[in-house]
Motif scaffolding. Structure first.
Motif, PDB file in Angstrom:
ATOM      1  N   ASN A 135       0.845  -1.187   0.000  1.00 30.45           N
ATOM      2  CA  ASN A 135       0.000   0.000   0.000  1.00 30.45           C
ATOM      3  C   ASN A 135       0.883   1.240   0.000  1.00 30.45           C
ATOM      4  OD1 ASN A 135      -2.022   1.834   0.219  1.00 30.45           O
ATOM      5  ND2 ASN A 135      -2.625   1.264   2.290  1.00 30.45           N
ATOM      6  N   ASN A 136       1.087   1.819  -1.163  1.00 36.15           N
ATOM      7  CA  ASN A 136       1.892   3.035  -1.274  1.00 36.15           C
ATOM      8  C   ASN A 136       1.019   4.252  -1.018  1.00 36.15           C
ATOM      9  OD1 ASN A 136       4.251   1.713  -1.897  1.00 36.15           O
ATOM     10  ND2 ASN A 136       3.804   1.694  -4.091  1.00 36.15           N
ATOM     11  N   ILE A 137       1.490   5.101  -0.152  1.00 37.54           N
ATOM     12  CA  ILE A 137       0.768   6.325   0.151  1.00 37.54           C
ATOM     13  C   ILE A 137       1.557   7.487  -0.424  1.00 37.54           C
ATOM     14  CG2 ILE A 137      -0.083   7.838   1.978  1.00 37.54           C
ATOM     15  CD1 ILE A 137      -0.290   5.340   3.756  1.00 37.54           C
TER      16      ILE A 137
END
Length: 155
Positions: free
Chosen positions: A3-5
């Motif tokens: 999960n890249n933010i």
């Protein structure tokens, strides 16, 4: 799946009290020339200290470009705000031009102390720092600053 933010770019987190910056950088040696700069200057994008207006750290690639100008290109794609430690002022380099933006550190009365002549304690003004960051993010320096000079790669 990772999960890249995504986070919006931002300027450095700075200490509330200006004395902390001054004490840390005032006699610090440059990582390039190993000398104590006359005018230590901090890139507000990455935190690197550069020798402003000094030929000691000129690029050796034949460009004849001083360190702060070269760093504004390498770090800020040609536009970078710097904090001049000995004067508490912001210097913005944008392409072939530069300007004094003002100060983000103010005294208890909300006044600048350019060149640190009055000797009053200075504190980070969050509204001014946010304005600087907003102008940098929105590429608004051209529209908000009127007193630009040609630096001739000498910063």
């Amino acid at each position: 799946l990772v999960n890249n933010i995504w986070r919006q770019p931002q300027l450095l987190k700075l200490p509330k009290n200006y004395d902390a910056i001054f004490q840390f950088y005032h006699k610090r040696k440059c990582s390039v020339c190993r000398q104590v700069p006359k005018d230590p200057t901090i890139c507000l994008l990455c935190g690197l200290m550069v020798c402003l207006r000094e030929a000691c750290c000129k690029s050796s690639s034949g460009e004849n470009m001083h360190e702060a100008v070269r760093h504004s290109i390498d770090c800020g794609a040609g536009t970078a705000p710097f904090l001049a430690v000995n004067s508490a002022t912001i210097v913005v380099i944008r392409g072939k031009r530069a300007c004094i933006w003002g100060s983000i550190y103010l005294d208890a009365f909300g006044e600048e102390d350019r060149e640190l002549k009055r000797g009053k304690p200075l504190f980070l003004n969050y509204e001014r720092y946010q304005l600087l960051e907003t102008q940098w993010l929105a590429h608004r320096f051209d529209h908000t600053n009127r007193k630009w000079i040609l630096h001739r790669d000498q910063l």
